[in-house]
Design a protein around this motif. Sequence first.
Motif, mmCIF file in Angstrom:
data_model
loop_
_atom_site.group_PDB
_atom_site.id
_atom_site.type_symbol
_atom_site.label_atom_id
_atom_site.label_comp_id
_atom_site.label_asym_id
_atom_site.label_seq_id
_atom_site.Cartn_x
_atom_site.Cartn_y
_atom_site.Cartn_z
ATOM 1 N N ARG A 106 0.838 -1.203 0.000
ATOM 2 C CA ARG A 106 0.000 0.000 0.000
ATOM 3 C C ARG A 106 0.874 1.254 0.000
ATOM 4 O O ARG A 106 1.885 1.312 0.697
ATOM 5 N N VAL A 107 0.440 2.239 -0.758
ATOM 6 C CA VAL A 107 1.067 3.559 -0.750
ATOM 7 C C VAL A 107 0.003 4.580 -0.397
ATOM 8 O O VAL A 107 -1.036 4.666 -1.075
ATOM 9 N N ASP A 108 0.250 5.319 0.672
ATOM 10 C CA ASP A 108 -0.722 6.288 1.176
ATOM 11 C C ASP A 108 -2.098 5.656 1.368
ATOM 12 O O ASP A 108 -3.141 6.243 1.037
ATOM 13 N N GLY A 109 -2.076 4.412 1.870
ATOM 14 C CA GLY A 109 -3.310 3.709 2.215
ATOM 15 C C GLY A 109 -4.004 3.003 1.075
ATOM 16 O O GLY A 109 -5.022 2.323 1.284
ATOM 17 N N ILE A 110 -3.493 3.120 -0.126
ATOM 18 C CA ILE A 110 -4.128 2.516 -1.306
ATOM 19 C C ILE A 110 -3.310 1.322 -1.785
ATOM 20 O O ILE A 110 -2.104 1.435 -2.014
ATOM 21 N N SER A 111 -3.957 0.174 -1.948
ATOM 22 C CA SER A 111 -3.275 -1.037 -2.406
ATOM 23 C C SER A 111 -2.844 -0.891 -3.863
ATOM 24 O O SER A 111 -3.595 -0.381 -4.710
ATOM 25 N N LEU A 112 -1.635 -1.361 -4.149
ATOM 26 C CA LEU A 112 -1.106 -1.296 -5.515
ATOM 27 C C LEU A 112 -1.311 -2.601 -6.284
ATOM 28 O O LEU A 112 -1.044 -2.648 -7.487
ATOM 29 N N LEU A 113 -1.767 -3.641 -5.617
ATOM 30 C CA LEU A 113 -1.738 -4.975 -6.229
ATOM 31 C C LEU A 113 -2.547 -5.069 -7.514
ATOM 32 O O LEU A 113 -2.163 -5.810 -8.422
ATOM 33 N N ARG A 114 -3.651 -4.369 -7.612
ATOM 34 C CA ARG A 114 -4.481 -4.452 -8.809
ATOM 35 C C ARG A 114 -4.169 -3.329 -9.813
ATOM 36 O O ARG A 114 -4.843 -3.215 -10.838
ATOM 37 N N ARG A 115 -3.167 -2.539 -9.490
ATOM 38 C CA ARG A 115 -2.812 -1.446 -10.393
ATOM 39 C C ARG A 115 -1.725 -1.891 -11.354
ATOM 40 O O ARG A 115 -0.713 -2.452 -10.940
#
Length: 379
Positions: A76-85
């Motif tokens: 997560r970066v700034d609370g947002i998951s990157l896995l689906r990005r």
Amino acid sequence: MKSMSQTVEAPVRTARGHLVIAGLEKAYQSQKVVENLDLEVQPGEFVALLGPSGCGKTTVLRAVAGLVQPSAGDIRVDGISLLRRPIYKRDLGMVFQSYALFPHLKVRDNVAFGLKMRGAPKQESDRLVREALGLVRMEGFSERYPGQLSGGQQQRVALARAIVTNPTALLLDEPFSALDAKLRESMQVELRQLQKRLGITTIFVTHDQHEAMTMADRIAVMNAGRIEQFDSPQAIYEQPSTLFVAEFIGKTNRFSGTLKGREGGQALIQLAGNDKLCRARDNPQLQVGDSILAIVRPEKISLMGDGAMPNGYTGLMTGNISEIIFTGEKSMLFLSSPCGNVAVAAHNDSHRTAAGATSGKRFQLGWNASDMLIFPLQS
């Protein structure tokens, strides 16, 4: 070439890039290369992933970048998951070992590549490229091709390409590995100064302990897919939590022995080959009677003639010099003792001078009790 004081000043940016890696795992078939790894990087912090080849540090970095799909866990970066990005939507800058510059594109076009992919207007792109090249002192090379640049210049271009999009975080995969030692040291200083000016969250992968100690705010020492210790460079060096960390960071002398007791908050140990007790920093994991490994660094040992130890010193070991290696500021002295071979780093211009050291000369060896660390023998 401009001095660092003449480089383009980076704009002030709001702190962001709080990176959290939670329970990260990566396995190839049945082989786990990263196992249940947790790591938290604060906004604007410079963190080094340090460890031997095959420890999983590059896999962690590539998982953050989106080049490796984790088997489990979250990033997560700034609370947002990157896995689906997808990679291009992760807002990350990356510099590879090989720099990965496009040989058929000029410097300005290499740097502008990420902006072009994002659809930035040409006028804005040209301005941002000029600023990025100015930050890395390469503004006069915009019309050259990568093949016309030195290794250090290519490294600067790769860095400019990584920062031109103002990414949330910067990922660096051993970017200095292709540089000679002197240029490498120079680029370490320049990169650290640039990172501080930009205030950009940075993860730096290296197997070079000196590089990590010089540049990082905190170091995550990795071994076999796990983090053994995550701490400041000083704590990693002075207060290693495991035997692996103690021996991976810097040089050490290793002695076997037994924990005989405790007194005044210190451990009383007997080293194999020495019938006298000496003091060491205590380790609460150990019980009296346990077999131990004692570690002391060469630069922590002092050579003295016969007589009483200075206050606070322990050791009570004697040794004869078997080899002397002059390295400039210091000399590395190797002594044979009843406890085994001992390495001593002696300054050539201080009270611990090596000037009087000659082959075969006998010395008493001493060190501060807090500088000898003890670990379980099975570590």
